[in-house]
Design a protein around this motif. Structure first.
Motif, PDB file in Angstrom:
ATOM      1  N   UNK A 159      -9.465 -47.853 -46.896  1.00 50.51           N
ATOM      2  CA  UNK A 159      -9.943 -49.206 -47.085  1.00 50.51           C
ATOM      3  C   UNK A 159      -9.848 -49.897 -48.476  1.00 50.51           C
ATOM      4  N   UNK A 160      -9.312 -49.113 -49.302  1.00 47.78           N
ATOM      5  CA  UNK A 160      -8.841 -49.737 -50.787  1.00 47.78           C
ATOM      6  C   UNK A 160     -10.266 -50.296 -51.272  1.00 47.78           C
ATOM      7  N   UNK A 161     -10.217 -51.399 -51.900  1.00 43.49           N
ATOM      8  CA  UNK A 161     -11.307 -52.037 -52.713  1.00 43.49           C
ATOM      9  C   UNK A 161     -12.372 -52.491 -51.811  1.00 43.49           C
ATOM     10  N   UNK A 162     -12.171 -52.509 -50.473  1.00 47.87           N
ATOM     11  CA  UNK A 162     -13.317 -52.941 -49.456  1.00 47.87           C
ATOM     12  C   UNK A 162     -13.916 -51.843 -48.978  1.00 47.87           C
ATOM     13  N   UNK A 163     -14.234 -50.785 -49.652  1.00 50.33           N
ATOM     14  CA  UNK A 163     -15.033 -49.746 -49.444  1.00 50.33           C
ATOM     15  C   UNK A 163     -16.396 -50.237 -49.150  1.00 50.33           C
ATOM     16  N   UNK A 164     -17.137 -50.664 -50.060  1.00 49.91           N
ATOM     17  CA  UNK A 164     -18.567 -51.234 -49.844  1.00 49.91           C
ATOM     18  C   UNK A 164     -18.618 -51.960 -48.702  1.00 49.91           C
ATOM     19  N   UNK A 165     -17.858 -52.980 -48.575  1.00 50.00           N
ATOM     20  CA  UNK A 165     -17.912 -53.783 -47.545  1.00 50.00           C
ATOM     21  C   UNK A 165     -17.561 -53.115 -46.202  1.00 50.00           C
ATOM     22  N   UNK A 190     -12.206 -44.227 -46.765  1.00 48.34           N
ATOM     23  CA  UNK A 190     -12.290 -43.794 -48.093  1.00 48.34           C
ATOM     24  C   UNK A 190     -11.874 -45.014 -48.699  1.00 48.34           C
ATOM     25  N   UNK A 191     -11.973 -45.243 -50.283  1.00 51.17           N
ATOM     26  CA  UNK A 191     -11.519 -46.250 -51.244  1.00 51.17           C
ATOM     27  C   UNK A 191     -12.050 -46.277 -52.351  1.00 51.17           C
ATOM     28  N   UNK A 192     -12.130 -47.488 -52.786  1.00 51.07           N
ATOM     29  CA  UNK A 192     -12.615 -47.456 -54.096  1.00 51.07           C
ATOM     30  C   UNK A 192     -13.988 -48.432 -54.359  1.00 51.07           C
ATOM     31  N   UNK A 193     -14.927 -47.978 -54.800  1.00 53.84           N
ATOM     32  CA  UNK A 193     -15.907 -48.754 -55.227  1.00 53.84           C
ATOM     33  C   UNK A 193     -16.445 -48.345 -56.719  1.00 53.84           C
ATOM     34  N   UNK A 194     -17.244 -49.424 -57.089  1.00 54.02           N
ATOM     35  CA  UNK A 194     -17.596 -49.439 -58.458  1.00 54.02           C
ATOM     36  C   UNK A 194     -19.065 -48.489 -58.392  1.00 54.02           C
ATOM     37  N   UNK A 195     -19.340 -47.967 -59.553  1.00 53.84           N
ATOM     38  CA  UNK A 195     -20.768 -47.287 -59.627  1.00 53.84           C
ATOM     39  C   UNK A 195     -21.850 -48.000 -58.846  1.00 53.84           C
ATOM     40  N   UNK A 196     -22.019 -49.153 -59.411  1.00 56.80           N
ATOM     41  CA  UNK A 196     -23.044 -50.075 -59.021  1.00 56.80           C
ATOM     42  C   UNK A 196     -23.050 -50.177 -57.469  1.00 56.80           C
ATOM     43  N   UNK A 197     -21.885 -50.481 -57.017  1.00 54.65           N
ATOM     44  CA  UNK A 197     -21.844 -50.673 -55.344  1.00 54.65           C
ATOM     45  C   UNK A 197     -21.990 -49.349 -54.660  1.00 54.65           C
ATOM     46  N   UNK A 198     -21.662 -48.033 -55.275  1.00 54.03           N
ATOM     47  CA  UNK A 198     -21.856 -46.954 -54.560  1.00 54.03           C
ATOM     48  C   UNK A 198     -23.619 -46.662 -54.753  1.00 54.03           C
ATOM     49  N   UNK A 257     -15.174 -38.792 -55.012  1.00 57.20           N
ATOM     50  CA  UNK A 257     -14.101 -37.782 -54.839  1.00 57.20           C
ATOM     51  C   UNK A 257     -13.002 -38.375 -55.511  1.00 57.20           C
ATOM     52  N   UNK A 258     -12.506 -37.865 -56.648  1.00 55.84           N
ATOM     53  CA  UNK A 258     -11.057 -38.266 -57.068  1.00 55.84           C
ATOM     54  C   UNK A 258     -10.019 -37.692 -56.210  1.00 55.84           C
ATOM     55  N   UNK A 259      -9.009 -38.414 -55.683  1.00 59.91           N
ATOM     56  CA  UNK A 259      -7.866 -38.022 -55.362  1.00 59.91           C
ATOM     57  C   UNK A 259      -6.733 -38.369 -55.997  1.00 59.91           C
ATOM     58  N   UNK A 260      -6.045 -37.413 -56.380  1.00 55.94           N
ATOM     59  CA  UNK A 260      -4.790 -37.702 -57.301  1.00 55.94           C
ATOM     60  C   UNK A 260      -3.888 -38.723 -56.423  1.00 55.94           C
TER      61      UNK A 260
END
Length: 182
Positions: free
Chosen positions: A128-134, A150-158, A171-174
């Protein structure tokens, strides 16, 4: 540039390691190709995605045909010594070599298991890319269908998600795994 002799193409296989000491191989046309790709950030650890890559000692492998070599080859770190060569190694060194072989085998096994787990995560989740938190919130509050994402979230969002009782894991995925899986 690939080295050509007749119609044969020669590649250099380097043993590589990232800053986290994950070990892997890379195939290059020349030492300059490796350095060029590394400086442009194109060489990446398949385990953690680090682009801080160093060359490790590599044993050369030359194959000029099916004939037996005139001299016994020098074993690589992953190959056991022949019985005649082992007789020349002192017992203390044999113990260190056995420990190193077991350690390397264990590291390789753990890396392989991690790669399989990462492939399973990718195969069984939606990016879901950068929309992970939402999207995680929408799923948690039953505003969207339940599914693995799965997607990207900032430390604050997490941290915010965790505060709301939403389980998340970093989880870092190459990047190499995010394309078509082979």
């Amino acid at each position: 540039m690939l080295s050509l002799i007749g119609s044969l193409v020669f590649m250099i296989v380097y043993n590589l390691a990232c800053a986290q000491q994950h070990l892997f191989e890379g195939w290059f046309g020349s030492s300059d190709d490796f350095e060029s790709q590394r400086s442009r950030g194109l060489v990446e650890c398949p385990v953690c995605g680090s682009k801080e890559i160093d060359k490790r000692l590599s044993a050369p492998r030359l194959n000029f045909g099916a004939s037996a070599p005139a001299v016994a080859p020098i074993p690589s770190a992953s190959e056991p010594l022949s019985p005649s060569a082992t007789a020349l190694v002192p017992p203390a060194a044999k113990m260190v070599m056995a420990q190193d072989e077991r350690s390397l085998a264990l590291v390789e096994q753990v890396q392989n298991m991690w790669m399989e787990m990462a492939k399973q995560v990718i195969a069984n989740t939606e990016d879901v890319g950068t929309s992970f938190a939402e999207e995680a919130r929408r799923i948690h509050y039953r505003e969207a269908p339940e599914r693995g994402i799965r997607g990207q979230a900032t430390a604050d969002e997490a941290e915010s998600l965790r505060d709301e009782g939403i389980a998340v894991a970093s989880l870092h995925l190459p990047e190499a795994l995010k394309g078509p899986l082979q």
